[in-house]
Design a protein around this motif. Structure first.
Motif, mmCIF file in Angstrom:
data_model
loop_
_atom_site.group_PDB
_atom_site.id
_atom_site.type_symbol
_atom_site.label_atom_id
_atom_site.label_comp_id
_atom_site.label_asym_id
_atom_site.label_seq_id
_atom_site.Cartn_x
_atom_site.Cartn_y
_atom_site.Cartn_z
ATOM 1 N N LYS A 21 28.170 38.268 30.030
ATOM 2 C CA LYS A 21 29.481 38.823 29.674
ATOM 3 C C LYS A 21 29.546 40.340 29.801
ATOM 4 O O LYS A 21 30.625 40.909 29.920
ATOM 5 N N GLN A 48 37.540 41.653 37.898
ATOM 6 C CA GLN A 48 37.916 42.016 36.538
ATOM 7 C C GLN A 48 39.305 42.653 36.491
ATOM 8 O O GLN A 48 40.081 42.401 35.574
ATOM 9 N N GLN A 51 41.784 39.900 36.695
ATOM 10 C CA GLN A 51 41.835 39.195 35.404
ATOM 11 C C GLN A 51 42.676 39.987 34.410
ATOM 12 O O GLN A 51 43.517 39.424 33.711
ATOM 13 N N LYS A 61 44.811 32.318 32.033
ATOM 14 C CA LYS A 61 43.555 32.998 32.310
ATOM 15 C C LYS A 61 43.075 32.695 33.724
ATOM 16 O O LYS A 61 43.089 31.556 34.171
ATOM 17 N N LYS A 63 40.698 31.835 36.513
ATOM 18 C CA LYS A 63 39.427 31.118 36.569
ATOM 19 C C LYS A 63 38.612 31.513 37.784
ATOM 20 O O LYS A 63 37.404 31.707 37.686
ATOM 21 N N THR A 76 34.519 34.109 43.050
ATOM 22 C CA THR A 76 34.110 34.573 41.728
ATOM 23 C C THR A 76 34.675 33.604 40.699
ATOM 24 O O THR A 76 35.880 33.367 40.663
ATOM 25 N N ASN A 78 35.063 32.726 36.682
ATOM 26 C CA ASN A 78 34.987 33.228 35.316
ATOM 27 C C ASN A 78 34.763 32.028 34.401
ATOM 28 O O ASN A 78 35.689 31.269 34.120
ATOM 29 N N PRO A 80 33.374 31.745 30.897
ATOM 30 C CA PRO A 80 32.847 32.442 29.717
ATOM 31 C C PRO A 80 31.704 31.680 29.075
ATOM 32 O O PRO A 80 31.795 30.458 28.956
ATOM 33 N N VAL A 83 29.759 34.898 34.500
ATOM 34 C CA VAL A 83 30.508 35.064 35.740
ATOM 35 C C VAL A 83 29.576 34.645 36.866
ATOM 36 O O VAL A 83 28.439 35.114 36.941
#
Length: 116
Positions: A21, A48, A51, A61, A63, A76, A78, A80, A83
């Motif tokens: 993270k 990022q 996002q 959100k 993904k 990429t 995401n 959580p 990454v």
């Protein structure tokens, strides 16, 4: 399914980078040299930013982010608290790569998060 076997059925994947993270690399496949040569960490700030913009616009959100370089595509994910960044040849089926998200969620929880 284990993390190493997750990508076995997709030919053309060149490298995988897993970040925690905080953006610290925790896994580089097939080797650190390959991941460093592809310079996959340069993709992280762009993902990022996307996002952040997505959340400011009150969208769901983000993904996955799909980007293309001259000879490869970068996906990429995401997931959580992790990454995942996957570099693949441009001939690889992008839909197959995007569909890995659910498998990555399971593997992230089972193999990577629970063992750390």
């Amino acid at each position: 399914m284990t993390f190493p076997n997750l990508f076995a059925h997709i030919d053309g994947i060149e490298a995988v980078l897993v970040l925690d993270k905080d953006g610290t690399p925790i896994l580089k496949l097939p080797s650190a040299d390959v991941v460093d040569r592809l310079d996959l960490r340069t993709v992280v700030p762009s993902a990022q930013t996307l996002q952040d913009q997505s959340s400011r616009m009150h969208l769901k959100k983000l993904k996955t982010v799909v980007t293309y370089w001259a000879t490869r595509q970068i996906i990429t994910y995401n997931v959580p608290p992790l990454v995942f960044i996957v570099a693949a040849d441009t001939n690889v089926n992008t839909g197959a790569l995007v569909n890995l998200y659910n498998d990555l969620q399971k593997v992230a929880i089972e193999d990577l998060v629970n063992k750390s």
